[in-house]
Design a protein around this motif. Structure first.
Motif, short mmCIF file in Angstrom:
data_model
loop_
_atom_site.label_atom_id
_atom_site.label_comp_id
_atom_site.label_asym_id
_atom_site.label_seq_id
_atom_site.Cartn_x
_atom_site.Cartn_y
_atom_site.Cartn_z
N PRO A 159 -0.88 48.39 1.54
CA PRO A 159 -1.27 49.77 2.30
C PRO A 159 -3.16 49.24 2.82
O PRO A 159 -3.58 48.09 1.65
N TYR A 160 -3.42 49.95 3.57
CA TYR A 160 -4.98 49.69 4.34
C TYR A 160 -6.05 49.75 3.29
O TYR A 160 -6.94 48.81 3.50
N ASN A 161 -5.89 51.39 2.59
CA ASN A 161 -7.04 51.16 1.32
C ASN A 161 -7.10 50.09 0.07
O ASN A 161 -8.35 50.20 -0.02
N GLU A 162 -6.30 49.66 -0.11
CA GLU A 162 -6.15 48.46 -0.81
C GLU A 162 -7.03 47.13 -0.44
O GLU A 162 -6.76 46.03 -0.95
N MET A 163 -6.78 47.18 0.79
CA MET A 163 -6.76 45.52 1.36
C MET A 163 -8.45 45.24 0.88
O MET A 163 -8.79 44.80 0.55
N GLU A 164 -8.59 45.63 1.48
CA GLU A 164 -10.48 46.08 0.62
C GLU A 164 -11.84 44.55 1.91
O GLU A 164 -12.69 44.86 2.10
N THR A 165 -10.61 43.87 2.34
CA THR A 165 -11.21 43.18 2.84
C THR A 165 -11.61 43.68 4.90
O THR A 165 -10.01 43.72 5.05
N GLU A 166 -12.26 42.84 5.42
CA GLU A 166 -11.75 42.31 6.65
C GLU A 166 -10.73 42.07 6.99
O GLU A 166 -10.40 41.68 7.52
N LEU A 167 -10.57 40.59 6.61
CA LEU A 167 -9.57 39.69 6.73
C LEU A 167 -8.34 40.48 6.86
O LEU A 167 -7.35 39.71 8.02
N GLY A 168 -8.03 41.51 5.79
CA GLY A 168 -6.98 41.71 5.00
C GLY A 168 -6.29 42.39 6.57
O GLY A 168 -5.51 42.87 6.62
N VAL A 169 -7.06 43.24 6.68
CA VAL A 169 -7.59 43.88 7.59
C VAL A 169 -7.01 44.16 8.72
O VAL A 169 -5.76 44.33 9.37
N TRP A 191 -5.92 40.85 9.13
CA TRP A 191 -4.38 41.11 9.70
C TRP A 191 -3.01 41.69 10.18
O TRP A 191 -2.15 41.42 10.53
N LYS A 192 -3.43 42.74 8.41
CA LYS A 192 -2.49 43.29 8.68
C LYS A 192 -2.05 44.00 10.27
O LYS A 192 -1.10 45.07 10.26
N ALA A 193 -3.68 44.73 10.41
CA ALA A 193 -2.57 44.96 12.24
C ALA A 193 -2.09 44.68 13.21
O ALA A 193 -1.48 44.85 13.88
N ARG A 194 -2.49 43.16 13.31
CA ARG A 194 -2.31 42.51 14.63
C ARG A 194 -0.44 42.41 13.54
O ARG A 194 -0.29 42.10 15.07
N ILE A 195 -0.31 41.59 12.35
CA ILE A 195 1.33 41.80 12.46
C ILE A 195 2.09 43.41 12.93
O ILE A 195 2.71 43.33 13.24
N GLU A 196 1.36 44.11 12.56
CA GLU A 196 1.82 45.98 13.06
C GLU A 196 2.34 45.60 14.31
O GLU A 196 2.82 45.80 15.53
N LYS A 197 1.19 45.26 14.93
CA LYS A 197 1.79 45.10 16.28
C LYS A 197 1.91 44.40 17.23
O LYS A 197 3.29 44.77 17.38
N MET A 198 2.64 43.15 15.94
CA MET A 198 3.54 41.71 16.90
C MET A 198 5.44 43.17 16.46
O MET A 198 5.72 43.54 17.06
N TYR A 199 4.94 43.87 15.29
CA TYR A 199 6.36 43.96 15.21
C TYR A 199 6.53 45.39 15.94
O TYR A 199 7.52 45.51 16.55
#
Length: 196
Positions: free
Chosen positions: A115-125, A127-135
């Motif tokens: 989940p986003y709130n467990e990412m804690e870092t900008e890099l993880g957030v 990359w997660k948003a990019r991958i969700e966008k690609m999916y």
């Protein structure tokens, strides 16, 4: 929303782009960003999976004297392959995060499951948003399936094209050899032609 969460949200919008994202994703990102959690600066540039600097005491053997010390997380720089982006991602990760990534089945799956709130870092957030966008983009694409006969025809066409390419290359080599023989050097010192 805290200052840090607001800055993270702005960075995600800047990096990923809010126009192409599905409708509810940006609202979910905004609602799930960590509100006031303090993360060490080094963790901003990697995936640490919740690992932070730990503090404790160093105890001497003779007198039992205690002095404060700290343990930093075990951070490694790794190249992880992203199947959705079809390329390697160079990222600093903790060994704990590497085990989590292996258990999830890859960097893409790990980022999607966390989940986003467990990412804690900008890099993880980001990359997660990019991958969700690609999916989301892949979900909108139409997929055509071929029957076995059509697949065989397509495969045969590729094989014929490859054979024609090889034949053209061989023909050019023959012509160069013939030119060399006509000049009288025995075909050894002909033109150098690169075919590719």
């Amino acid at each position: 929303m805290s200052f840090r969460a607001r800055e993270m949200y702005k960075k995600v919008v800047r990096e990923v782009g809010s126009k192409d994202l599905p409708k509810g994703v940006m609202e979910s990102i905004q609602g799930m960003l960590p509100n006031s959690k303090v993360v060490m600066n080094r963790a901003q540039r990697g995936i640490f999976a919740g690992r932070h600097i730990r503090f404790g005491n160093k105890v001497s053997e003779d007198g039992g004297n205690k002095s404060r010390r700290s343990w930093k997380p075990n951070v490694q720089e790794k190249r992880l392959f992203s199947y959705i982006h079809d390329r390697h991602i160079r990222v600093k990760v903790t060994t704990h995060a590497l085990r989590c990534i292996d258990k999830a089945g890859g960097i893409d799956e790990y980022l999607l499951k966390t989940p986003y709130n467990e990412m804690e870092t900008e890099l993880g957030v980001i990359w997660k948003a990019r991958i969700e966008k690609m999916y989301a983009q892949l979900g909108q694409m139409e997929v055509g399936l071929f029957s076995p006969d059509e697949e065989a025809k397509i495969e045969k066409g590729f094989e014929e094209a490859e054979a024609a390419k090889k034949e053209a290359s061989n023909q050019v080599r023959r012509e160069v050899r013939e030119e060399g023989k006509q000049k009288g050097d025995g075909g050894r010192k002909g033109k150098v032609v690169v075919v590719g």
